[in-house]
Design an enzyme around this catalytic site. Structure first.
Site, PDB file in Angstrom:
ATOM      1  N   SER A   3       0.841  -1.220   0.000  1.00 53.01           N
ATOM      2  CA  SER A   3       0.000   0.000   0.000  1.00 53.01           C
ATOM      3  C   SER A   3       0.866   1.256   0.000  1.00 53.01           C
ATOM      4  O   SER A   3       0.598   2.213  -0.738  1.00 53.01           O
ATOM      5  CB  SER A   3      -0.898   0.008   1.232  1.00 53.01           C
ATOM      6  OG  SER A   3      -1.830  -1.036   1.163  1.00 53.01           O
TER       7      SER A   3
ATOM      8  N   ARG B 220       1.509   4.289  -3.113  1.00 49.25           N
ATOM      9  CA  ARG B 220       1.306   5.711  -2.824  1.00 49.25           C
ATOM     10  C   ARG B 220       2.584   6.521  -3.042  1.00 49.25           C
ATOM     11  O   ARG B 220       2.548   7.651  -3.531  1.00 49.25           O
ATOM     12  CB  ARG B 220       0.780   5.869  -1.388  1.00 49.25           C
ATOM     13  CG  ARG B 220      -0.703   5.420  -1.295  1.00 49.25           C
ATOM     14  CD  ARG B 220      -1.070   4.932   0.076  1.00 49.25           C
ATOM     15  NE  ARG B 220      -2.488   4.652   0.210  1.00 49.25           N
ATOM     16  CZ  ARG B 220      -3.086   3.490  -0.140  1.00 49.25           C
ATOM     17  NH1 ARG B 220      -2.373   2.494  -0.665  1.00 49.25           N
ATOM     18  NH2 ARG B 220      -4.384   3.324   0.033  1.00 49.25           N
TER      19      ARG B 220
ATOM     20  N   GLY C  49      -6.080  -3.769  -8.040  1.00 45.49           N
ATOM     21  CA  GLY C  49      -7.198  -2.861  -7.743  1.00 45.49           C
ATOM     22  C   GLY C  49      -6.702  -1.525  -7.216  1.00 45.49           C
ATOM     23  O   GLY C  49      -7.274  -0.474  -7.508  1.00 45.49           O
TER      24      GLY C  49
ATOM     25  N   GLN D 146      -8.929   2.341  -0.752  1.00 42.26           N
ATOM     26  CA  GLN D 146      -8.684   2.669  -2.165  1.00 42.26           C
ATOM     27  C   GLN D 146      -9.623   3.769  -2.621  1.00 42.26           C
ATOM     28  O   GLN D 146      -9.211   4.704  -3.315  1.00 42.26           O
ATOM     29  CB  GLN D 146      -8.860   1.411  -3.025  1.00 42.26           C
ATOM     30  CG  GLN D 146      -7.797   0.354  -2.736  1.00 42.26           C
ATOM     31  CD  GLN D 146      -8.024  -0.932  -3.500  1.00 42.26           C
ATOM     32  OE1 GLN D 146      -9.011  -1.089  -4.211  1.00 42.26           O
ATOM     33  NE2 GLN D 146      -7.116  -1.882  -3.333  1.00 42.26           N
TER      34      GLN D 146
ATOM     35  N   ASP E 223      -7.344  -7.957   4.539  1.00 39.91           N
ATOM     36  CA  ASP E 223      -6.384  -8.775   3.799  1.00 39.91           C
ATOM     37  C   ASP E 223      -5.894  -9.977   4.609  1.00 39.91           C
ATOM     38  O   ASP E 223      -5.290 -10.902   4.048  1.00 39.91           O
ATOM     39  CB  ASP E 223      -5.178  -7.925   3.373  1.00 39.91           C
ATOM     40  CG  ASP E 223      -5.567  -6.891   2.319  1.00 39.91           C
ATOM     41  OD1 ASP E 223      -6.613  -7.072   1.667  1.00 39.91           O
ATOM     42  OD2 ASP E 223      -4.832  -5.896   2.163  1.00 39.91           O
TER      43      ASP E 223
ATOM     44  N   LYS F 285     -12.613  -9.333  -4.060  1.00 46.42           N
ATOM     45  CA  LYS F 285     -11.156  -9.143  -4.086  1.00 46.42           C
ATOM     46  C   LYS F 285     -10.599  -9.824  -5.351  1.00 46.42           C
ATOM     47  O   LYS F 285     -11.343 -10.085  -6.285  1.00 46.42           O
ATOM     48  CB  LYS F 285     -10.536  -9.711  -2.811  1.00 46.42           C
ATOM     49  CG  LYS F 285     -10.913  -8.909  -1.554  1.00 46.42           C
ATOM     50  CD  LYS F 285     -10.312  -7.537  -1.608  1.00 46.42           C
ATOM     51  CE  LYS F 285     -10.609  -6.713  -0.375  1.00 46.42           C
ATOM     52  NZ  LYS F 285     -10.114  -5.344  -0.504  1.00 46.42           N
TER      53      LYS F 285
ATOM     54  N   ARG G 143      -3.303 -14.005  -1.893  1.00 45.22           N
ATOM     55  CA  ARG G 143      -3.541 -14.220  -0.447  1.00 45.22           C
ATOM     56  C   ARG G 143      -4.175 -15.588  -0.176  1.00 45.22           C
ATOM     57  O   ARG G 143      -3.966 -16.182   0.879  1.00 45.22           O
ATOM     58  CB  ARG G 143      -4.370 -13.086   0.138  1.00 45.22           C
ATOM     59  CG  ARG G 143      -3.645 -11.745   0.022  1.00 45.22           C
ATOM     60  CD  ARG G 143      -4.063 -10.716   1.034  1.00 45.22           C
ATOM     61  NE  ARG G 143      -3.643  -9.396   0.581  1.00 45.22           N
ATOM     62  CZ  ARG G 143      -2.413  -8.888   0.731  1.00 45.22           C
ATOM     63  NH1 ARG G 143      -1.471  -9.577   1.342  1.00 45.22           N
ATOM     64  NH2 ARG G 143      -2.115  -7.687   0.268  1.00 45.22           N
TER      65      ARG G 143
HETATM   66  C1  S3P Z   1      -5.648  -1.325  -0.125  1.00 44.86           C
HETATM   67  C2  S3P Z   1      -6.912  -1.300   0.401  1.00 44.86           C
HETATM   68  C3  S3P Z   1      -7.726  -2.510   0.618  1.00 44.86           C
HETATM   69  C4  S3P Z   1      -6.865  -3.773   0.595  1.00 44.86           C
HETATM   70  C5  S3P Z   1      -5.891  -3.782  -0.548  1.00 44.86           C
HETATM   71  C6  S3P Z   1      -4.970  -2.588  -0.488  1.00 44.86           C
HETATM   72  C7  S3P Z   1      -4.935  -0.053  -0.316  1.00 44.86           C
HETATM   73  O1  S3P Z   1      -8.704  -2.612  -0.397  1.00 44.86           O
HETATM   74  O2  S3P Z   1      -7.683  -4.920   0.548  1.00 44.86           O
HETATM   75  O3  S3P Z   1      -5.113  -4.969  -0.518  1.00 44.86           O
HETATM   76  O4  S3P Z   1      -3.714  -0.061  -0.541  1.00 44.86           O
HETATM   77  O5  S3P Z   1      -5.598   0.997  -0.244  1.00 44.86           O
HETATM   78  P1  S3P Z   1     -10.125  -1.851  -0.283  1.00 44.86           P
HETATM   79  O6  S3P Z   1      -9.878  -0.395  -0.338  1.00 44.86           O
HETATM   80  O7  S3P Z   1     -10.913  -2.358  -1.459  1.00 44.86           O
HETATM   81  O8  S3P Z   1     -10.709  -2.301   1.028  1.00 44.86           O
END
Ligand code: S3P
Length: 418
Positions: free
Chosen positions: A22, A26, A89, A159, A306, A333, A379
């Site tokens: 994450s 960013r 995603g 996200q 996660d 997911k 995962r």
């Molecule tokens: C993430 C947010 C989560 C998480 C993903 C990473 C992120 O998803 O499951 O692995 O980096 O912002 P969601 O925002 O869909 O909950």
């Protein structure tokens, strides 16, 4: 690729986890719109973060090793073709927010799994901000200047929150997101460190238009969500002494460790320090004591979303009925994780039933090695590998190459620790 994992008698050693996925996404995205060169060491080596880097390069950003050359808030250029977000995603949703505010239009695509995932959750708030945004396929940007909104997020999602905050860097007037549960806050932490005007008030995060962001110089902490597999494995394998070096323990990420500790796992924290405004420790894992059943209720799942697949594995070894609920998001997911974990653990002899929004698991059950399917989901593959370590005999995991998405060294670390 089929990975073969055998029952482990012990788990010992010290490992350094991949950089937090994450935070890595960013750092790349914000570094790209900063004014000047950012240095980001220890980026996640996973394929998801490479997807983000590739999309940013297609938008004209220069990224070499740990250096990202930011061209300022308006330094991105239209890509020649669709941006390929792969399986990620986070790439698609965060870039949708950033690109919705650009003067040119972008199209974002991905693999089969990503094409099935819901993007209306970002399109709808971006449209409310006045952006041109449509899906499917996901097209954003090339519209008028955006307006700030106050957005009450219907689904807790870091996200979605991040997408809106990134668009909010370009809006007239303040943009705010109000959540029902606090999701991971790496975007707001990093934006604050880069000089943006971010205000956090409980579950409300507000951002003001930014004329410029300062470059960053950071070392990305180890990924807590990768550590989660070893926390469970080390707790359940009879003999263990595992040290996980330099793990990020931002409180919006560690609810899972608190839950494990509350049911009898033994997780120590050593040498606390800070990296990039994020708390970091070495985690020490030893065998768990007597374990109590797990209860994850509505409102708790989002904080450990996660980690839930590997929590299900732990629950198979606990006496009594464990109930994990409020986790319907697992269906959208990288795979339908509720079904994929039920299928894998059932094949290994667990007593697990899937409901609409979670699992009911009766334990303890002795697991048996079996042939199981990762469903192409990193995962799921890693959670089933942990199940394999505590199962009798050998387990074969189909499609195990998907660990590349977040943790390419996972099976090497497994072999080293055993
Ligand atoms: C993430 C947010 C989560 C998480 C993903 C990473 C992120 O998803 O499951 O692995 O980096 O912002 P969601 O925002 O869909 O909950």
């Amino acid at each position: 690729m089929i990975a073969t994992v055998r029952s482990a008698r012990k788990l010992e050693g010290a490992i350094t986890l991949p950089g937090d996925k994450s935070i890595s996404h960013r750092a790349l995205i914000l570094g790209s719109i900063a004014s000047g060169d950012s240095q980001v060491r220890g980026l996640s080596p996973g394929a998801d973060v490479q997807s983000t880097a590739a999309c940013l390069r297609d938008l004209g950003v220069s990224i070499h090793d740990s250096q990202i050359t930011g061209g300022g808030m308006r330094g991105l250029h239209a890509a020649a073709a669709s941006l390929d977000c792969g399986n990620s995603g986070t790439t698609m949703r965060l870039l949708a927010g950033l690109l919705a505010a650009q003067e040119f239009e972008s199209e974002l695509t991905g693999d089969e799994s990503l094409a099935r995932r819901p993007m209306d959750r970002v399109v709808e708030p971006l449209q409310r901000m006045g952006a041109r945004a449509s899906w499917p396929p996901l097209r954003v940007g090339g519209g008028p200047t955006l307006n700030g909104i106050e957005y009450f997020a219907p689904v807790p999602s870091a996200q979605v929150k991040s997408a809106i905050l990134l668009a909010g860097l370009y809006t007239q007037g303040e943009t705010a997101v109000v959540e029902s549960v606090k999701t991971r806050d790496h975007t707001e932490v990093m934006l604050g460190a880069m000089g943006a005007e971010v205000q956090v008030d409980g579950l409300r995060v507000a951002i003001s238009r930014a004329e410029q962001l300062n470059p960053i110089d950071i070392a990305v902490p180890g990924d807590f969500s990768a550590a989660a597999f070893w926390l469970v494995a080390g707790g359940l394998v009879g003999v263990s002494d595992v040290r996980l070096r330099g793990v990020g323990v931002n409180p919006t990420r560690t609810a899972f460790a608190d839950l494990l500790t509350s049911i009898g796992f033994r997780i120590g924290r050593a040498t606390p320090r800070f990296e990039a405004g994020e708390p970091v420790v070495d985690l020490e894992v030893t065998p768990a004591g007597e374990l109590r059943p797990v209860r994850v209720e509505r409102g708790m799942a989002a904080e450990m979303i996660d980690e839930l697949p590997v929590l299900a594995v732990a629950a198979t070894q606990i006496a009594g009925t464990s109930v994990i609920s409020g986790a319907g998001e697992l269906r959208v997911k990288e795979s339908d994780r509720l079904s994929a974990i039920e299928a894998g653990l059932t094949a290994m002899g667990a007593d697990i039933v899937t409901r609409d929004d979670g699992w009911i698991i009766n334990g303890p059950r002795r697991l048996e090695g079996a042939r199981v399917d990762s469903a192409g989901d990193h995962r799921v593959a890693m959670a089933l590998a942990v199940a394999a370590l505590i199962a009798d005999g050998k387990t074969e995991i189909e499609g195990a190459e998907c660990v590349e998405i977040s943790y390419p060294d996972f099976f090497d670390h497994l072999e080293y620790l055993c």
